[in-house]
Design an enzyme around this catalytic site. Structure first.
Site, PDB file in Angstrom:
ATOM      1  N   GLN A   7      22.736  -6.156   6.477  1.00 32.43           N
ATOM      2  CA  GLN A   7      23.654  -5.096   6.297  1.00 32.43           C
ATOM      3  C   GLN A   7      23.976  -4.999   5.086  1.00 32.43           C
ATOM      4  OE1 GLN A   7      27.174  -7.240   7.886  1.00 32.43           O
ATOM      5  NE2 GLN A   7      28.554  -5.426   7.511  1.00 32.43           N
ATOM      6  N   HIS A  61      30.595  -2.006  11.497  1.00 33.46           N
ATOM      7  CA  HIS A  61      29.889  -0.569  12.156  1.00 33.46           C
ATOM      8  C   HIS A  61      28.933  -0.813  13.132  1.00 33.46           C
ATOM      9  CE1 HIS A  61      27.635  -1.584   8.487  1.00 33.46           C
ATOM     10  NE2 HIS A  61      26.715  -0.807   9.104  1.00 33.46           N
TER      11      HIS A  61
HETATM   12  P1  5GP Z   1      24.129  -1.488   7.517  1.00 33.69           P
HETATM   13  O1  5GP Z   1      22.918  -1.591   6.552  1.00 33.69           O
HETATM   14  O2  5GP Z   1      25.200  -1.961   6.822  1.00 33.69           O
HETATM   15  O3  5GP Z   1      24.058  -1.928   9.105  1.00 33.69           O
HETATM   16  O4  5GP Z   1      24.247   0.133   7.520  1.00 33.69           O
HETATM   17  C1  5GP Z   1      24.901   0.790   6.648  1.00 33.69           C
HETATM   18  C2  5GP Z   1      24.536   2.324   7.162  1.00 33.69           C
HETATM   19  O5  5GP Z   1      25.509   3.289   6.530  1.00 33.69           O
HETATM   20  C3  5GP Z   1      23.149   2.798   6.626  1.00 33.69           C
HETATM   21  O6  5GP Z   1      22.687   3.370   8.003  1.00 33.69           O
HETATM   22  C4  5GP Z   1      23.312   3.794   5.692  1.00 33.69           C
HETATM   23  O7  5GP Z   1      22.361   4.707   5.958  1.00 33.69           O
HETATM   24  C5  5GP Z   1      24.712   4.291   5.790  1.00 33.69           C
HETATM   25  N1  5GP Z   1      25.301   4.873   4.746  1.00 33.69           N
HETATM   26  C6  5GP Z   1      25.329   4.360   3.223  1.00 33.69           C
HETATM   27  N2  5GP Z   1      26.165   4.929   2.591  1.00 33.69           N
HETATM   28  C7  5GP Z   1      26.630   5.979   3.318  1.00 33.69           C
HETATM   29  C8  5GP Z   1      27.315   6.997   2.835  1.00 33.69           C
HETATM   30  O8  5GP Z   1      27.821   7.099   1.750  1.00 33.69           O
HETATM   31  N3  5GP Z   1      27.645   8.217   4.106  1.00 33.69           N
HETATM   32  C9  5GP Z   1      27.456   7.577   5.140  1.00 33.69           C
HETATM   33  N4  5GP Z   1      27.653   8.479   6.137  1.00 33.69           N
HETATM   34  N5  5GP Z   1      26.488   6.723   5.713  1.00 33.69           N
HETATM   35  C10 5GP Z   1      26.225   5.759   4.728  1.00 33.69           C
END
Ligand code: 5GP
Length: 146
Positions: free
Chosen positions: A103, A109
């Site tokens: 994460q 999310h």
């Molecule tokens: P996690 O690693 O927390 O499961 O996923 C975070 C997600 O947020 C990643 O897939 C990454 O590509 C996305 N993400 C990171 N920064 C931004 C941003 O500024 N805008 C959008 N729309 N997505 C983002």
């Protein structure tokens, strides 16, 4: 010994909190009173969407039942739209809890990725073209609204 219940505190300045506050732009796919769905800017496949609750939850442990239900129902809408727009049955639903799991944004999310697990791109590595994201968001939103 590692405390397995220890988790990151909610940071009001995390990127998704800023989106909910209207401080950062995003390509919206769907919104209701409890959830927001938008394009992932570093998609693991074309059409990668994120669904977030309008609740300050770091991960699954914090998520209140009404927001959990709302995120699931929004995810269902988005997934059905992805199936129509991309003309494919297969959509991955993924959700990471804690940095150890990978994460990177600490506002709960759900990832919805039109892909096979065997073809999934790397996580949060390659930024997509903004015009492509805008175009896909508009197509998905149109199907949900129809
Ligand atoms: P996690 O690693 O927390 O499961 O996923 C975070 C997600 O947020 C990643 O897939 C990454 O590509 C996305 N993400 C990171 N920064 C931004 C941003 O500024 N805008 C959008 N729309 N997505 C983002």
């Amino acid at each position: 010994m590692t405390d397995v219940n220890q988790q990151t505190a909610y940071d009001n300045n995390n990127i998704f909190a800023k989106m909910l506050d209207g401080d950062i732009p995003y390509y919206k796919v769907y919104e209701d009173d409890k959830t927001l769905a938008f394009m992932d800017i570093m998609p693991q496949a074309e059409g990668h969407v994120l669904v977030i609750p309008k609740q300050k939850a770091v991960d699954l442990t914090d998520l209140e039942p009404e927001y959990a239900a709302a995120v699931l129902m929004t995810s269902k809408k988005v997934m059905q739209a992805q199936r129509q727009v991309f003309e494919r049955e297969g959509v991955i639903q993924m959700q990471l809890n804690g940095s150890q799991a990978g994460q990177t944004v600490f506002h709960y999310h759900v990832h919805l990725i039109p892909s096979s697990i065997h073809e999934l791109g790397r996580h949060a590595v390659t930024q997509a073209d903004n015009n492509d994201l805008a175009d896909i968001a508009q197509k998905l939103a149109a199907v949900i609204d129809a």
